[in-house]
Design a protein around this motif. Structure first.
Motif, PDB file in Angstrom:
ATOM      1  N   SER A  24       0.835  -1.461   0.333  1.00  0.00           N
ATOM      2  CA  SER A  24      -0.095   0.278  -0.031  1.00  0.00           C
ATOM      3  C   SER A  24       0.405   1.049  -0.068  1.00  0.00           C
ATOM      4  O   SER A  24       1.283   0.999   0.252  1.00  0.00           O
ATOM      5  CB  SER A  24      -1.401  -0.292   0.699  1.00  0.00           C
ATOM      6  N   LEU A  25       0.742   2.219   0.005  1.00  0.00           N
ATOM      7  CA  LEU A  25       0.731   3.366  -0.353  1.00  0.00           C
ATOM      8  C   LEU A  25       0.707   4.534   0.600  1.00  0.00           C
ATOM      9  O   LEU A  25      -0.506   5.094   0.426  1.00  0.00           O
ATOM     10  CB  LEU A  25       0.650   4.427  -1.841  1.00  0.00           C
ATOM     11  N   HIS A  26       0.765   4.408   2.070  1.00  0.00           N
ATOM     12  CA  HIS A  26       0.131   5.717   2.776  1.00  0.00           C
ATOM     13  C   HIS A  26      -1.249   5.540   2.823  1.00  0.00           C
ATOM     14  O   HIS A  26      -2.011   5.989   3.191  1.00  0.00           O
ATOM     15  CB  HIS A  26       0.433   7.068   2.538  1.00  0.00           C
ATOM     16  N   GLY A  27      -1.394   3.868   2.920  1.00  0.00           N
ATOM     17  CA  GLY A  27      -2.968   3.613   3.740  1.00  0.00           C
ATOM     18  C   GLY A  27      -3.716   2.877   2.567  1.00  0.00           C
ATOM     19  O   GLY A  27      -4.975   2.569   2.335  1.00  0.00           O
ATOM     20  N   VAL A  28      -2.807   3.657   1.230  1.00  0.00           N
ATOM     21  CA  VAL A  28      -4.405   3.565  -0.239  1.00  0.00           C
ATOM     22  C   VAL A  28      -3.395   1.648  -0.375  1.00  0.00           C
ATOM     23  O   VAL A  28      -2.356   1.709  -0.847  1.00  0.00           O
ATOM     24  CB  VAL A  28      -3.625   4.627  -1.527  1.00  0.00           C
ATOM     25  N   ASP A  29      -4.139   0.738  -0.725  1.00  0.00           N
ATOM     26  CA  ASP A  29      -4.403  -0.422  -1.033  1.00  0.00           C
ATOM     27  C   ASP A  29      -4.345  -0.306  -2.787  1.00  0.00           C
ATOM     28  O   ASP A  29      -4.778   0.987  -3.594  1.00  0.00           O
ATOM     29  CB  ASP A  29      -6.353  -1.211  -1.066  1.00  0.00           C
ATOM     30  N   LEU A  30      -2.863  -0.378  -2.939  1.00  0.00           N
ATOM     31  CA  LEU A  30      -2.336  -0.461  -4.372  1.00  0.00           C
ATOM     32  C   LEU A  30      -2.788  -1.592  -5.461  1.00  0.00           C
ATOM     33  O   LEU A  30      -2.661  -1.471  -6.789  1.00  0.00           O
ATOM     34  CB  LEU A  30      -0.927  -0.272  -4.808  1.00  0.00           C
ATOM     35  N   LEU A  31      -3.660  -2.954  -5.018  1.00  0.00           N
ATOM     36  CA  LEU A  31      -3.584  -3.992  -5.522  1.00  0.00           C
ATOM     37  C   LEU A  31      -4.158  -3.966  -6.734  1.00  0.00           C
ATOM     38  O   LEU A  31      -3.658  -4.520  -8.022  1.00  0.00           O
ATOM     39  CB  LEU A  31      -4.151  -5.062  -5.015  1.00  0.00           C
ATOM     40  N   VAL A 197      27.137  -1.513  -7.066  1.00  0.00           N
ATOM     41  CA  VAL A 197      27.875  -0.564  -7.056  1.00  0.00           C
ATOM     42  C   VAL A 197      27.519   0.314  -8.291  1.00  0.00           C
ATOM     43  O   VAL A 197      27.419  -0.346  -9.273  1.00  0.00           O
ATOM     44  CB  VAL A 197      29.458  -0.523  -6.859  1.00  0.00           C
ATOM     45  N   GLY A 198      26.463   1.989  -8.124  1.00  0.00           N
ATOM     46  CA  GLY A 198      26.966   2.454  -9.594  1.00  0.00           C
ATOM     47  C   GLY A 198      25.289   2.649  -9.412  1.00  0.00           C
ATOM     48  O   GLY A 198      24.750   3.369  -9.303  1.00  0.00           O
ATOM     49  N   GLY A 199      24.730   1.962  -8.632  1.00  0.00           N
ATOM     50  CA  GLY A 199      23.339   2.351  -8.325  1.00  0.00           C
ATOM     51  C   GLY A 199      22.673   3.094  -8.021  1.00  0.00           C
ATOM     52  O   GLY A 199      23.055   3.511  -6.785  1.00  0.00           O
ATOM     53  N   VAL A 200      21.322   3.923  -7.951  1.00  0.00           N
ATOM     54  CA  VAL A 200      20.719   4.993  -6.945  1.00  0.00           C
ATOM     55  C   VAL A 200      19.499   4.189  -6.393  1.00  0.00           C
ATOM     56  O   VAL A 200      18.769   4.186  -7.162  1.00  0.00           O
ATOM     57  CB  VAL A 200      20.507   6.629  -8.288  1.00  0.00           C
ATOM     58  N   ALA A 201      19.933   4.510  -4.975  1.00  0.00           N
ATOM     59  CA  ALA A 201      18.675   4.390  -4.333  1.00  0.00           C
ATOM     60  C   ALA A 201      17.566   5.029  -4.490  1.00  0.00           C
ATOM     61  O   ALA A 201      17.750   6.401  -4.552  1.00  0.00           O
ATOM     62  CB  ALA A 201      18.530   3.690  -2.707  1.00  0.00           C
ATOM     63  N   SER A 202      16.222   4.717  -4.090  1.00  0.00           N
ATOM     64  CA  SER A 202      15.370   5.920  -2.721  1.00  0.00           C
ATOM     65  C   SER A 202      14.900   5.845  -1.516  1.00  0.00           C
ATOM     66  O   SER A 202      15.579   4.780  -0.946  1.00  0.00           O
ATOM     67  CB  SER A 202      13.840   5.788  -4.350  1.00  0.00           C
ATOM     68  N   GLU A 203      13.848   6.087  -1.550  1.00  0.00           N
ATOM     69  CA  GLU A 203      13.028   5.580  -0.038  1.00  0.00           C
ATOM     70  C   GLU A 203      12.585   4.590   0.489  1.00  0.00           C
ATOM     71  O   GLU A 203      12.644   4.002   1.456  1.00  0.00           O
ATOM     72  CB  GLU A 203      12.677   7.380   0.941  1.00  0.00           C
ATOM     73  N   SER A 204      12.295   3.780  -0.372  1.00  0.00           N
ATOM     74  CA  SER A 204      11.475   2.615  -0.287  1.00  0.00           C
ATOM     75  C   SER A 204      11.709   1.454  -1.046  1.00  0.00           C
ATOM     76  O   SER A 204      11.507   0.359   0.054  1.00  0.00           O
ATOM     77  CB  SER A 204       9.925   2.767  -1.059  1.00  0.00           C
ATOM     78  N   GLU A 205      12.754   1.057  -0.497  1.00  0.00           N
ATOM     79  CA  GLU A 205      13.888   0.041  -0.923  1.00  0.00           C
ATOM     80  C   GLU A 205      14.029  -0.546   0.427  1.00  0.00           C
ATOM     81  O   GLU A 205      14.912   0.469   1.722  1.00  0.00           O
ATOM     82  CB  GLU A 205      15.285  -0.433  -1.323  1.00  0.00           C
ATOM     83  N   ARG A 206      14.015  -1.411   1.054  1.00  0.00           N
ATOM     84  CA  ARG A 206      14.516  -2.004   2.813  1.00  0.00           C
ATOM     85  C   ARG A 206      15.753  -2.427   2.714  1.00  0.00           C
ATOM     86  O   ARG A 206      16.501  -2.670   1.581  1.00  0.00           O
ATOM     87  CB  ARG A 206      13.381  -3.620   2.907  1.00  0.00           C
ATOM     88  N   ASP A 207      16.022  -1.880   4.133  1.00  0.00           N
ATOM     89  CA  ASP A 207      17.773  -1.521   3.891  1.00  0.00           C
ATOM     90  C   ASP A 207      17.533  -3.158   3.940  1.00  0.00           C
ATOM     91  O   ASP A 207      17.017  -4.502   4.799  1.00  0.00           O
ATOM     92  CB  ASP A 207      17.591  -1.546   5.805  1.00  0.00           C
ATOM     93  N   ILE A 208      19.657  -3.744   3.232  1.00  0.00           N
ATOM     94  CA  ILE A 208      19.497  -5.081   3.034  1.00  0.00           C
ATOM     95  C   ILE A 208      21.416  -5.516   4.005  1.00  0.00           C
ATOM     96  O   ILE A 208      22.128  -6.177   3.268  1.00  0.00           O
ATOM     97  CB  ILE A 208      20.193  -5.755   1.935  1.00  0.00           C
ATOM     98  N   SER A 256       6.555   5.057  -2.709  1.00  0.00           N
ATOM     99  CA  SER A 256       7.101   6.249  -2.245  1.00  0.00           C
ATOM    100  C   SER A 256       6.824   7.474  -2.542  1.00  0.00           C
ATOM    101  O   SER A 256       7.942   7.957  -4.280  1.00  0.00           O
ATOM    102  CB  SER A 256       8.603   6.409  -1.269  1.00  0.00           C
ATOM    103  N   PHE A 257       7.295   9.015  -2.798  1.00  0.00           N
ATOM    104  CA  PHE A 257       7.343  10.447  -2.413  1.00  0.00           C
ATOM    105  C   PHE A 257       8.346  10.504  -3.295  1.00  0.00           C
ATOM    106  O   PHE A 257       8.602  11.069  -4.260  1.00  0.00           O
ATOM    107  CB  PHE A 257       6.825  11.229  -1.718  1.00  0.00           C
ATOM    108  N   SER A 258       9.218   9.649  -2.821  1.00  0.00           N
ATOM    109  CA  SER A 258      10.618   9.863  -3.306  1.00  0.00           C
ATOM    110  C   SER A 258      10.913   9.009  -4.745  1.00  0.00           C
ATOM    111  O   SER A 258      11.953   9.827  -5.856  1.00  0.00           O
ATOM    112  CB  SER A 258      11.713   9.342  -2.563  1.00  0.00           C
ATOM    113  N   GLU A 259      10.314   8.310  -5.404  1.00  0.00           N
ATOM    114  CA  GLU A 259       9.916   7.736  -6.095  1.00  0.00           C
ATOM    115  C   GLU A 259       8.680   9.375  -7.181  1.00  0.00           C
ATOM    116  O   GLU A 259       8.660   8.206  -8.522  1.00  0.00           O
ATOM    117  CB  GLU A 259       9.625   6.410  -6.726  1.00  0.00           C
TER     118      GLU A 259
END
Length: 399
Positions: A24-31, A197-208, A256-259
């Motif tokens: 979901s996106l801030h409570g909005v069902d995206l299915l 390496v070289g890829g640019v992340a956003s705020e919605s990828e879970r930390d690994i 996420s809004f970063s996208e």
């Protein structure tokens, strides 16, 4: 496809990833929007005569997905299998065991790659002109889980890093390719879910992160014609070794809004002649994402006017919090997902740092310790914090 080579087509593939079904996106069902994207994928496969679809991990958004997400995936795979071969790998959000359940019972044109065993046995896709495409599907390789399995017999356990386990997996892939040298002409693809390496992340990828490191050097994935990458949500090319084209397809929707500035897409890959050619196929956009900042008068007036139909994040900057702020904003912007009051910063006030899914949890804990005690954790305290985080992460993976 607008720039297909004039030579005889060897093979055409559609690269996609990070569906995150059930998110979901801030409570909005995206299915429903995810279903619209998958309808789009089926249409592209049919129109472009795609020989193979690869899904580079994070098929689901969590280890135990909702029933509706499982049903959507099942129906989509059945539709795609009527048209093409589908190769899915597990990502860090998926439960490899649950996603891979019943893999041996799937129809021949649906191939699930969720286990370390057999990652060097490719899915072989052939076309009517005698071309062969070898697709090596690497499941998400969590170092703590797979470094023993990927070590050579009699050799020490691999180093505790994404680079070490990915290098060991690719060594097996390259060994299989070398054993096939001299045979009929083929093209090779590796499907990998990793932070290269070289890829640019956003705020919605879970930390690994493991041991504080989450990256894999791009050269590790060399030796194939195309590396179909998943994990990062922005479509992008990664600079790799000569002879290997590397690309992230990105997620089909903004999570996420970063996208909000991403152009969501899939990658149509043409493996013709000597060159790998790619073309982005734009995904359907359910609603645009936008930021609206200003006084409440501005937000309800000119600043908000272009965004009535958008999903918006609203920051109201009045000195005092306006009465009925949320209700008044939603009356003007019915799809506002975030409404915040943020008065002009006081002189000398400390800067605040947003915590997102991509933030290093250990660094967040260190910031908290600093806030409470006035000093950063020392080396011993840092080791305790990191061990606690990794223990919790391991418990989540095994759930």
């Amino acid at each position: 496809m607008s720039d297909v080579a004039d030579t005889v087509r060897l093979m055409r593939m559609l690269h996609t990833s990070d569906w995150h079904l059930g998110r979901s996106l801030h409570g909005v069902d995206l299915l429903d929007h995810q279903a619209a994207y998958l309808d789009h994928v089926v249409d592209v496969v049919r129109t472009e005569q795609v020989d193979a679809v690869v899904v580079a991990g994070d098929v689901y958004d969590r280890a135990i997905p909702p029933v509706e997400a499982v049903t959507l995936l099942s129906e989509t795979l059945a539709r795609l299998a009527e048209l093409t071969t589908v190769v899915l790998t597990s990502g860090n959000h998926d439960s490899a065991t649950r996603l891979g359940f019943g893999a041996a019972l799937m129809r021949e044109r649906v191939q699930l790659r969720t286990r370390v065993a057999g990652l060097d046995r490719p899915v072989e896709v052939t076309d009517d002109e005698g071309g062969t495409l070898l697709v090596y599907g690497l499941p998400y390789l969590d170092p703590d889980t797979v470094r023993s399995q990927l070590a050579e017999p009699g050799a020490p356990v691999l180093a505790r890093s994404h680079e070490a386990v990915t290098a060991a997996a690719m060594a097996r892939v390259r060994a299989d390719l070398a054993a096939r040298a001299g045979g009929p002409r083929t093209r090779s693809v590796v499907v990998a879910h990793a932070f290269v390496v070289g890829g640019v992340a956003s705020e919605s990828e879970r930390d690994i992160r493991v041991g504080g490191v989450d990256h894999v050097p791009s050269h590790v994935l060399g030796g194939v014609d195309y590396a179909a990458l998943g994990h990062l949500h922005g479509p992008q090319v990664v600079s790799g070794p000569a002879g290997t084209t590397m690309r992230y397809s990105g997620s089909p929707l903004a999570y996420s809004f970063s996208e909000r500035h991403h152009t969501k897409s899939s990658v149509l890959v043409d493996l013709s002649g000597e060159q790998v050619r790619t073309e982005l196929v734009a995904a359907p956009v359910p609603r645009r994402l936008a930021d609206v900042t200003g006084t409440l008068e501005d937000v309800l007036g000119a600043a908000g006017a272009p965004h009535v139909d958008d999903w918006v994040r609203v920051v109201v900057t009045d000195e005092r919090r306006p009465q009925d702020l949320y209700a008044r904003v939603r009356a003007r912007l019915p799809h506002a997902l975030v409404v915040q009051h943020r008065p002009p910063a006081a002189v000398g006030a400390p800067a605040l740092r947003a915590v997102t899914a991509a933030a290093d949890p250990v660094e967040v804990a260190c910031d908290f310790v600093s806030h409470v005690t006035g000093a950063r954790p020392d080396d011993d305290e840092l080791a305790v914090l990191r061990a606690a985080h990794e223990h919790a992460a391991a418990a989540e993976r095994s759930a």
